[in-house]
Structures are given as structure tokens and as C-alpha cells.
Design an enzyme around this catalytic site. Sequence first.
Site, PDB file in Angstrom:
ATOM      1  CD  GLU A 317      -2.970  -1.227   2.242  1.00  0.00           C
ATOM      2  OE1 GLU A 317      -2.760  -0.634   3.304  1.00  0.00           O
ATOM      3  OE2 GLU A 317      -4.026  -1.847   2.000  1.00  0.00           O
ATOM      4  CG  ASP A 396      -7.603  -5.325   4.539  1.00  0.00           C
ATOM      5  OD1 ASP A 396      -7.290  -5.537   5.713  1.00  0.00           O
ATOM      6  OD2 ASP A 396      -7.517  -4.211   3.988  1.00  0.00           O
ATOM      7  CD  GLU A 424     -10.062  -1.212   7.689  1.00  0.00           C
ATOM      8  OE1 GLU A 424      -9.212  -1.846   8.332  1.00  0.00           O
ATOM      9  OE2 GLU A 424      -9.856  -0.762   6.546  1.00  0.00           O
TER      10      GLU A 424
HETATM   11  C1  GCV Z   1      -2.853   0.578   8.558  1.00  0.00           C
HETATM   12  C2  GCV Z   1      -6.197  -1.993   5.424  1.00  0.00           C
HETATM   13  C3  GCV Z   1      -6.631  -0.725   6.090  1.00  0.00           C
HETATM   14  C4  GCV Z   1      -5.474   0.232   6.262  1.00  0.00           C
HETATM   15  C5  GCV Z   1      -4.377  -0.495   7.034  1.00  0.00           C
HETATM   16  C6  GCV Z   1      -3.975  -1.735   6.259  1.00  0.00           C
HETATM   17  C7  GCV Z   1      -2.934  -2.551   6.980  1.00  0.00           C
HETATM   18  O1  GCV Z   1      -5.889  -1.741   4.088  1.00  0.00           O
HETATM   19  O2  GCV Z   1      -7.666  -0.139   5.381  1.00  0.00           O
HETATM   20  O3  GCV Z   1      -5.911   1.357   6.948  1.00  0.00           O
HETATM   21  O4  GCV Z   1      -3.255   0.332   7.237  1.00  0.00           O
HETATM   22  O5  GCV Z   1      -5.112  -2.556   6.086  1.00  0.00           O
HETATM   23  O6  GCV Z   1      -3.330  -3.508   7.628  1.00  0.00           O
HETATM   24  O7  GCV Z   1      -1.762  -2.245   6.891  1.00  0.00           O
END
Ligand code: GCV
Length: 720
Positions: A317, A396, A424
Amino acid sequence: MQSTQNVSALPGFVVLGIALVCTIVLPSPVAAETGAEAWLRYSALNLQAATIYQQLPEKTVLLGDSLVLKTAQWELVQAVSQMLGRSLHAEDGSSPEHAIILGTLTQLSVLDPALHPPPELRADGYWLKAAKIHGSQCLVIASATDRGVLYGVFALLSKIARGESLAALDEVQQPYAPVRWVNQWDNLDGRIERGYGGPSIFFAEGKVRADLTRAGQYGSLLASVGINGCTINNVNAAPGILEDGFLAQISRIADVFRPWGVQLSLSVDLSSPKVIGGLDTFDPLDPRVAEWWRKKVDEIYRHIPDFGGFVVKADSEGRLGPSTYRRTPADAANVIARALKPHGGVVFYRAFVYNHHLDWRDLKNDRAKAAYDNFHPLDGAFDDNVIIQIKNGPIDFQVREPASPLFAGMHRTNEAIELQITQEYTGQQRHLCFLVSMWKEVLDFDMRIKDPHIDANATPVKALVAGRVFHRPIGGFVGVANVGMDANWLGSPLAMANLYGFGRLAWDPNLSAEKIVDEWTRLTFGSDPLVVKTLTAMQLNSWRVYESYTGPLGAGTLTNILGNHYDPGPESSEENGWGQWHRADHQGIGMDRTVATGTGFIGQYPPEVQQLYESLEHCPDNLLLFFHHVPYTYVLYSGKAVIQHVYDSHYDGADRARDFVSQWQTLNGHVDRDRYRDILGRLQYQATEAIAWRDAICTWIFRLSRIPDDKGRVGTEPRR
Ligand code: GCV
């Protein structure tokens, strides 16, 4: 947790002397509460409940004088005072008659060699024993470690709070795995990524907070369920966390965790040697980079002698990582691990490494394959103090995913499972969603590994991550908690069942969801039978209710994945590189991940699991759309077509969410006023949101499929 409100001043209380007993608080069962004490309320027992503790010793004797042991005694004295209105005299070991005795096994054997503690007691495990010592009836809380004694005290207090008898007490509890950590995704400016309970308890405006009272209280909450480590900053780490000047600030947080036996750790950015270290590289194989990490780690341990280690998110990411220099995750993890090794620290290297620019038009592409593809080839290449931190599912934290195949794919590497406590994709604490039920399914899932080198006849995920199957030196459980400054920590009092449940499962994943929620409810709201019956049923049903109106049949949470991860937004999953595709079109829905015709993801599992998922005949309905693309008319085991199941599931889910409101209303007058109202408002809101979800998803899928609902609720407009 009234007893922990001055936690940040613990060393001070030690100096003042723990014989100081706090005022007895006798709250009425329906008095207002904020939820700040969570499950450590220690509210006064009524007279009838208190009678079974009449024989409880009048004093407590501490064998030893470490900070953690003193904390244990302090907690005991305060909590007994609050629950039973009795002042336990706190003494040293000179006259141990009729006492609650706290100490390590070594100290205990000096006191009374005739006591025979269970030989199997391991680090952090504890023994609670009603025993005669020097001829007098005592209650012993013993462990191999000081921290285990603290855990034993919390266990005893939990029993009292829940009205359990202590007669003939003889109980041994052992942690299932050494790693029981939480991660916080706190940014230095005080915001928390995916946090729904207010700003950071650690940071504000780029600095560590001046007042760390809440951080100390958090330490006590964590310790009370056996959690022994906390990573305090976001995995999307700011390199500045390692700046020389910042470490002194960080050490203040370690100071407030220490009395509770919670080790502090940090998330780090792999490019730190270049960004803050002044080098022209962060190549893990460059000796200057190794030297930089060594010096930095030495410096950290000068500030924080019991520092736990680092968490690393890299090549994911948009984060930089070893791929910049064509190096592997093992190269990156090991260079840091070698700096930590002399101090006993560990590296958690996250397996959440994937390309978020995948070409969605290529039907062979699959984000679910990334963790295994990246890490399985490196099995055996990681140092012994590296732990690969693997999310429970391959995508995720969706509302339902199969267990990640990577758990079964590394036999010579330490593992930890990463679970997400902060909701989340599961309602962001505004929807009731008790995640222990979901976690249990993953932890209990048998990977059916057949290997001549293992003697186990079952290889569930929990045993794999604890290192029990392949005899790994370390491993366990990590939960992304994201508590904040809101009085009730997570934004909703009911969501705290997930933090409690994570700790209890990390300690003992064989506990049932029913047992965990029963404990939590009694500790959080008291033991009124109506409250216990109603609330435990609501919690236990809540994950499936949420799933039924947000993402049934394994389609993933059909949310807005480009935005808030909260509202319905199924179209946002498609036609972009993030790879959370469900491939819905006019004919059908679901990702074909089969070996035969799909992405081949199923081929990453051991053969018996492959057989389970590869054939439509054996694949469970609840993961059907995760593994297969099927026509809307495909008939499930239930006898219903997929499309009708989707309609019914959403209507049923919205109805059941509405029922939560009336179930909760039966508790009016049985729980304190403030929490009653707060929760009622949340459940009413959830009920309307569930309708919004129902209508959005049903309309979307009807427009795609043009197949009306048999029951006439959706798609009654004429076909074009
Ligand atoms: C901290 C997902 C979440 C991100 C998070 C990522 C991760 O994509 O939306 O906010 O980043 O997971 O676990 O690194």
C-alpha cells in the site's frame, strides 16, 4: 477499574505504601457509568453474593518486591475493598498465617517447601490454590514469573466479581502461546487510522501526551486478560518515531506499561536509515544499514530496557520496502532482527504485502494469493526472532474470509495471527458485531497438514500460530485494537467485548465464544440473569446478523472500499487495482479462485483443504462466492437460489438488527442509565443502517441480475 485510575502514578503509590486502602464505593446497580472501567469495575457485591467470601483471608502477604508484584498486591487490595468492603492488610512474608500469598515459585518454596506447585507451570502461567501453610488456611497465587502472579490476581478478582466460589480452589492456567500482543495504529498527530474511539491515548500534536493516565489504565486492562505487549504506533509508520529526541518521550509510555508487565514495541519504517539516519540507502544488505539499525536499537534499549521489538509493514500500500533494492522480506526482517537479538527483542514482519495496482481485467490476478506467493518461498530464511504476522484471511479483515493458506505454508518460520479488534469492515463500533465468533472459526479451522515430521493428528490455525505443530520457539496472537480517548475506549461499551475476547482467546483459544461473552457480560454489567441471558444472546448472534446484511455467502463486505469502509458500496470493489473483487455481472457473482478454471488460489492450501473448496459440491455455502463464480440461479445446499438467498438474508438481517432494539429495551432498569441510553441509541441507529444496507444491496443486485424477489419485496418494477 476504579482501582487503576492513578495508574500513571503507580511508583508513587508504592512509595506511599499499599496498606492505604481506598474508600469503599457502593454504586447502585443502575447508577450512571461511563464504561471507562470496562470489565474491571469491581462493583460492590450485594450482601448475599458476598457471603461466600466470608472465609477470605484478612491479609495479603507479598513474597518479593518487584514493581509488577507490588502492582499485583495493590490491585488485589483495592479491588477486594471495592467488591467486598474489606480492607486486606498488605504485609511482607514474615508472618504468612491466614493470608492471600502472592509470590513466584522460588519464593514460595522458601516459605513452605512442603507445598508442591504443579511442575508443568510455565512462564506467565499461574496457580491458584487454597492451601494450609504453617498450619493455617491460606490462598496462594503463584507463578514462575512476577507477571504470572499479576495474572493470577486478576483471575481471582474476576472470580469474585462473577460470584464464583473459591472453596477448594486448585487451578492451573497456562498461556497457550508466548505472543499475546495488541497493535495500535496511532499516528503521532493523535489521529488513529481506523480508530473509532476518539484520538490517541499516547500522542497529540506530534508529541507523546503529557498526561499518560489513560495509557496506564490501558496497561491494566491489557494485563487483566493476559496481554503482554503493545505496539503503540501505526504500521504506516512515521520514521520520526525513531528520532533521538523522540525516544525519551516514548520511554514515558513504557514506564506506565511496566507495572502491568506490558512490553512496549514500535512500528518502524524500513527507509528510516535513509530518511532520518542520513545514509544514502536503506538496502538491508548494506553493512552501513545494519550498523545503523544496531546503533539505533542499542539506543532504544538504553531508554527502554524491556523494549519488545518492532513491527514492519513494507512493500505494501505504498510503503517502501526491500523490493526497492531487489531484496527479500527475509533480508529486511533479518537485518533488524540481528540488531534486536542481543537484547531479546523480536521483529513482527507483516505478511500484508501486495500490489494494489493489480490489473482487474486479468481474471487470473488475485490479491488473495499475495501473502503466500511472497512468503512461502522464504520459509526457513527468517531468523529465529522474526515472526511473520499474518492477517486471519487472505484479503483484509472482511466480514467473512477463509483462513489464510499461509498459516499452513511455513513450517520453519515463526507465525502470529493478526486479528482486527477495531471494526474497520464490521460496522466501525456503530454496529454490534461480536468478533470472537468469527475468530473462533478461523482459529479452529483444521489445515489438515499431512507431514511425516509432525505427530499432531489435527493442525488447526491456533496450534500453527502458537508454534505447537512445528515446534517453533515463538508465536501467537496479535490484535489491532485502536482504543482511544473516548471514556469507553472503543466508542461503544459493547465493542469492548471484542478486546476482552481477543485477550481471552490469545490466552486460551480453546475457550468457547459462549464462555467468553458470559464472563465479559457479568464483569461489565453484573450478573442479573436477565441481563446475562439477553446480552450474551445478542452478542453471539451479532456477527452473523451483520454478515447477513453486508456480505453473505463469502462475497466480502460489500462496502465502499475506496472511501470509508462503512457504507454500502459494492460497485467500488470492481474496476480498480485494490483487488477486493467480487466479479458481479449480469449473469452471476463471485471470484473463481479454483485451480481448474480460476485464479488458482485454492492450490495454496494443503491437498485436503483444496478438495473442500475446489468443488462446488463440497464448498460451504458461507464461502461460496469467495471461491466460485456462480450464476444467480445456482441452488445452494439450503435449496434456495443464490439470488433469493441474498434477498432473504438482507431482509432477515435487517429484521434481526431491529430486534436487537427490543431485546435491549427489556433491560431498561437492569443496567445503569447512561450505558443503557447510549447503547439503545446505537442499536436504533444500527437498525436504520441495516435497512439502508438491505435496500442498497438488494437494489444493486436486482439491477444486475433482473431477477425479482420471490417474496415480492425487491424488483417488482417491470422488466425492460
Ligand atoms: C494501517 C487496510 C486498512 C489500512 C491499514 C492496512 C494494513 O488496508 O484499510 O488502513 O493500514 O489494512 O493492515 O496495513
